[in-house]
Design an enzyme around this catalytic site. Structure first.
Site, PDB file in Angstrom:
ATOM      1  N   TYR A 274     102.997  14.992  69.233  1.00  0.00           N
ATOM      2  CA  TYR A 274     102.443  15.251  68.028  1.00  0.00           C
ATOM      3  C   TYR A 274     102.026  16.790  67.909  1.00  0.00           C
ATOM      4  CZ  TYR A 274      99.707  14.752  63.833  1.00  0.00           C
ATOM      5  OH  TYR A 274      99.249  14.879  62.610  1.00  0.00           O
ATOM      6  N   ASN A 276     100.127  18.409  66.152  1.00  0.00           N
ATOM      7  CA  ASN A 276      98.625  18.597  65.916  1.00  0.00           C
ATOM      8  C   ASN A 276      97.832  18.331  67.034  1.00  0.00           C
ATOM      9  OD1 ASN A 276      99.107  19.747  63.237  1.00  0.00           O
ATOM     10  ND2 ASN A 276      98.525  17.634  62.381  1.00  0.00           N
ATOM     11  N   TYR A 277      98.386  17.666  67.880  1.00  0.00           N
ATOM     12  CA  TYR A 277      97.716  17.574  69.374  1.00  0.00           C
ATOM     13  C   TYR A 277      98.196  18.684  70.286  1.00  0.00           C
ATOM     14  CZ  TYR A 277      96.484  12.896  67.718  1.00  0.00           C
ATOM     15  OH  TYR A 277      96.184  11.803  66.618  1.00  0.00           O
TER      16      TYR A 277
END
Length: 340
Positions: A274, A276-277
């Site tokens: 992901y 955003n991580y």
């Protein structure tokens, strides 16, 4: 995925499109249009609300004021946690759109956190029917606004904390954190979960957060936005490691080891992540002698975040608006310029 998540998506689009509107006048070429659309042509129009939209104010207000109802529940490993998590994997993506349930696994316990758009009285029979293992009662359900739920879930753990705390931009964290991520497409067996749970107990152990797919997330095609992890994905795993800010040691080995242990249970070819991580472990850009990021080096991490087709589209768009790669970092989209 619950309606609460859908409204959160509306807010995200409002903010992104608000920023895009500022530069749209300067970007009147077709390449600029491609850039500003951010590959969102397939997103339903009712979900895209810009500052210029007549409904912008009402959507923003309703998103903030809409009541959300939090229903936490905790199970320890010796009291049914493994059974509950095993069942949750296939149940959560199929829940009604107004309900989402995520799981936090830590200290050999599973903490179930739910957001529901409705009343506690309406939620009780749903939970009793779908997850009777949690034995949820009226006392487990707290009614609050969406804004209050964000404060509650993100650390406060109480409804008495004022929402104004969200305006404080100074961190009070006494620990460093590192995050990694995975996507699960096939439910992990009970026997495997019994081996996974002990990883989250003892000195140096962190936690994982399991966030379900489903709802609107799964209904949108993989290529309609840069985010490709949709139909066929059960849930996302976020791994979180903590260590004191006073420590001089490197990132704890725990997160690297548990990530390696989980490899057989998650997506592969590529092992998806992901964006955003942000995780530099999965790859970093290589800059060529000309100062431009290598497209091939970007593929190493980019296809894990965006999928092969979406990453290529992003790189082609970058090639139109920033062929010289002025804006770059360890995981910035590299420019891909095609010869005419």
């Amino acid at each position: 995925m619950a309606a609460s998540t859908s409204l959160a998506l509306v807010l995200a689009v409002v903010l992104c499109c608000g920023c895009a509107a500022t530069v749209s006048a300067a970007a009147n070429s077709s390449s600029g249009d491609d850039f500003l659309r951010c590959l969102t042509a397939g997103v339903p129009s009712q979900l895209v609300v810009t500052q210029g939209s007549s409904s912008f104010t009402s959507v923003l207000a309703s998103s903030v004021r809409n009541p959300r109802f939090l229903a936490p529940g905790t199970k320890s490993m010796d009291k049914g946690a493994v059974d509950a998590v095993t069942k949750w994997q296939t149940l959560a993506p199929e829940l009604p759109e107004e309900l989402t349930i995520r799981v936090v696994v830590q200290n050999k316990q599973a903490r179930f956190q739910s957001l529901y758009l409705g009343t506690c009285d309406q939620l009780l029979p749903v939970m009793s029917s779908k997850l009777p293992e949690l034995a949820m009662t009226r006392a487990d359900c707290q009614e609050m606004s969406w804004l209050q739920s964000m404060v509650y879930i993100n650390g406060a753990g109480t409804t008495s904390t004022p929402v104004e705390v969200l305006l404080n931009r100074t961190t009070s964290l006494s620990t460093y954190t590192k995050n990694k991520s995975d996507y699960v497409k096939q439910a992990i067996s009970k026997a495997s979960w019994e081996k996974i749970f002990p990883w989250f107990d003892g000195a140096g152990a962190g936690l994982i957060i399991l966030e379900p797919n489903g709802g609107r997330v799964s209904a949108i095609a993989d290529g309609d936005t840069p985010y490709p992890h949709r139909a066929g994905v059960l849930y996302n795993i976020q791994y979180v490691a903590f260590w004191p800010t006073t420590a001089t040691a490197a990132v704890p080995d725990w997160i690297k080891n548990v990530y390696k242990f989980m490899e057989p249970f998650v997506s592969s070819n590529p092992r998806a992540a992901y964006v955003n991580y942000r995780d530099l472990d999965i790859g970093e850009n290589t800059v060529t002698a000309g100062g431009v990021t290598s497209y091939e080096s970007g593929r190493l991490w980019g296809e894990k975040y965006f999928g092969a087709a979406n990453f290529r589209r992003l790189a082609l768009t970058k090639g139109k608006v920033d062929a010289g790669d002025y804006f770059q970092n360890e995981q910035s989209i590299p420019p891909l310029v095609t010869k005419k």
